[in-house]
Design a protein around this motif. Sequence first.
Motif, mmCIF file in Angstrom:
data_model
loop_
_atom_site.group_PDB
_atom_site.id
_atom_site.type_symbol
_atom_site.label_atom_id
_atom_site.label_comp_id
_atom_site.label_asym_id
_atom_site.label_seq_id
_atom_site.Cartn_x
_atom_site.Cartn_y
_atom_site.Cartn_z
ATOM 1 N N ASP A 31 0.859 -1.175 0.000
ATOM 2 C CA ASP A 31 0.000 0.000 0.000
ATOM 3 C C ASP A 31 0.902 1.234 0.000
ATOM 4 O OD1 ASP A 31 -2.221 1.627 0.148
ATOM 5 O OD2 ASP A 31 -2.550 1.294 2.299
ATOM 6 N N GLU A 32 0.973 1.928 -1.118
ATOM 7 C CA GLU A 32 1.822 3.120 -1.204
ATOM 8 C C GLU A 32 1.216 4.259 -0.399
ATOM 9 O OE1 GLU A 32 4.087 5.922 -4.469
ATOM 10 O OE2 GLU A 32 2.619 4.435 -5.158
ATOM 11 N N VAL A 33 2.060 4.853 0.484
ATOM 12 C CA VAL A 33 1.616 5.954 1.337
ATOM 13 C C VAL A 33 2.599 7.111 1.219
ATOM 14 C CG1 VAL A 33 0.444 4.404 2.964
ATOM 15 C CG2 VAL A 33 2.844 5.024 3.354
ATOM 16 N N GLU A 34 2.182 8.293 1.697
ATOM 17 C CA GLU A 34 3.046 9.473 1.688
ATOM 18 C C GLU A 34 4.025 9.458 2.856
ATOM 19 O OE1 GLU A 34 3.219 11.904 -0.653
ATOM 20 O OE2 GLU A 34 1.792 10.731 -1.837
ATOM 21 N N GLU A 35 3.614 8.919 4.009
ATOM 22 C CA GLU A 35 4.436 8.896 5.222
ATOM 23 C C GLU A 35 4.298 7.533 5.900
ATOM 24 O OE1 GLU A 35 6.471 11.313 6.300
ATOM 25 O OE2 GLU A 35 5.913 12.597 4.618
ATOM 26 N N LEU A 36 5.342 7.133 6.621
ATOM 27 C CA LEU A 36 5.322 5.910 7.423
ATOM 28 C C LEU A 36 5.248 6.282 8.892
ATOM 29 C CD1 LEU A 36 8.182 3.942 5.614
ATOM 30 C CD2 LEU A 36 5.705 3.690 5.283
ATOM 31 N N ASP A 37 4.729 5.384 9.736
ATOM 32 C CA ASP A 37 4.697 5.626 11.174
ATOM 33 C C ASP A 37 6.104 5.843 11.696
ATOM 34 O OD1 ASP A 37 1.957 5.252 11.136
ATOM 35 O OD2 ASP A 37 2.046 3.188 11.890
ATOM 36 N N GLU A 38 6.241 6.726 12.687
ATOM 37 C CA GLU A 38 7.526 7.011 13.313
ATOM 38 C C GLU A 38 7.905 5.885 14.275
ATOM 39 O OE1 GLU A 38 9.661 9.637 12.829
ATOM 40 O OE2 GLU A 38 8.361 10.307 11.203
ATOM 41 N N THR A 39 9.217 5.605 14.376
ATOM 42 C CA THR A 39 9.747 4.650 15.362
ATOM 43 C C THR A 39 10.944 5.280 16.044
ATOM 44 O OG1 THR A 39 11.323 3.597 13.868
ATOM 45 C CG2 THR A 39 9.076 2.681 13.908
ATOM 46 N N ARG A 40 11.377 4.713 17.161
ATOM 47 C CA ARG A 40 12.549 5.228 17.858
ATOM 48 C C ARG A 40 13.778 5.156 16.956
ATOM 49 N NH1 ARG A 40 13.864 2.885 23.605
ATOM 50 N NH2 ARG A 40 12.067 4.171 24.082
ATOM 51 N N ARG A 41 13.922 4.075 16.213
ATOM 52 C CA ARG A 41 15.080 3.888 15.337
ATOM 53 C C ARG A 41 15.046 4.841 14.151
ATOM 54 N NH1 ARG A 41 17.213 -1.763 12.723
ATOM 55 N NH2 ARG A 41 18.853 -0.870 11.460
ATOM 56 N N GLY A 42 13.884 5.044 13.614
ATOM 57 C CA GLY A 42 13.760 5.941 12.463
ATOM 58 C C GLY A 42 14.449 5.394 11.235
ATOM 59 N N THR A 43 15.293 6.211 10.615
ATOM 60 C CA THR A 43 15.962 5.816 9.372
ATOM 61 C C THR A 43 17.379 5.309 9.591
ATOM 62 O OG1 THR A 43 16.687 8.076 8.991
ATOM 63 C CG2 THR A 43 14.592 7.420 7.973
ATOM 64 N N GLY A 44 17.751 5.060 10.866
ATOM 65 C CA GLY A 44 19.102 4.544 11.155
ATOM 66 C C GLY A 44 19.320 3.211 10.452
ATOM 67 N N GLY A 45 20.361 3.122 9.625
ATOM 68 C CA GLY A 45 20.620 1.928 8.811
ATOM 69 C C GLY A 45 21.786 1.126 9.326
ATOM 70 N N PHE A 46 22.637 0.703 8.422
ATOM 71 C CA PHE A 46 23.774 -0.175 8.710
ATOM 72 C C PHE A 46 24.570 0.311 9.914
ATOM 73 C CE2 PHE A 46 23.075 -0.837 4.137
ATOM 74 C CZ PHE A 46 22.988 -2.227 4.111
ATOM 75 N N GLY A 47 24.671 -0.543 10.939
ATOM 76 C CA GLY A 47 25.488 -0.250 12.106
ATOM 77 C C GLY A 47 24.893 0.761 13.059
ATOM 78 N N SER A 48 23.649 1.162 12.871
ATOM 79 C CA SER A 48 23.084 2.224 13.695
ATOM 80 C C SER A 48 22.621 1.752 15.071
ATOM 81 C CB SER A 48 21.906 2.887 12.976
ATOM 82 O OG SER A 48 20.832 1.967 12.834
ATOM 83 N N THR A 49 22.480 0.431 15.268
ATOM 84 C CA THR A 49 21.982 -0.062 16.552
ATOM 85 C C THR A 49 23.076 -0.645 17.433
ATOM 86 O OG1 THR A 49 21.450 -2.245 15.654
ATOM 87 C CG2 THR A 49 19.710 -0.572 15.564
#
Length: 144
Positions: free
Chosen positions: A124-142
Motif C-alpha cells: 500500500d503506497e503511502v506518503e508517510e510511514l509511522d515514526e519509530t525510535r530507530r527511524g531511518t538509522g541503517g547499517f550499524g546504527s543499533t
Amino acid sequence: MKINVKRLTETATIPTRGSEHAAGYDLYADIQEPVVIKPNENCKIGTGLAFEIPEGYFGAIFARSGMAAKQSLRPANCVGVCDSDYRGEYIVALHNDSSDEKVVNPKDRIAQLVVMPYLVVEFDEVEELDETRRGTGGFGSTGK
C-alpha cells in the motif's frame, strides 16, 4: 507434511536428513563424473530431482555448513528460492570462495533444502510511514 518428489534420472538421490531434528534435507550432486570448480567461479550442479512444494510454501536452498566452512563452497546466490509452482530440476549453482580448485564428486551432498512458509502481501503506497525510535538509522546504527 509429505512432499512429492520426482527422480529425473536413475542416479538421483532422494534428500536425507543428517539428524532427527535437522531442519534441512541434504541435496546430492547428480553428476556422472567429478566436476572441478576453479577459484572464485560458479558451477551449476544438478540434483536430478523435481519437487511439488505445496502452495503457501517454498523450497529454500542453503549452504551446508561443513561444505562452506571446510571446502569454501556455497550456493552462488547464497539462498535459492524455489517457488511452489516450479516443477523443473533443482540445480545448485555452487561458488568456490577459495583460491584453490575444488572438486565435487558424484553423490556429494552439495546444499540443503528447507521447506518454509511465506506470506502473500499487498503493498500500500503511502506518503508517510509511522515514526519509530530507530527511524531511518541503517547499517550499524543499533550497535558497534
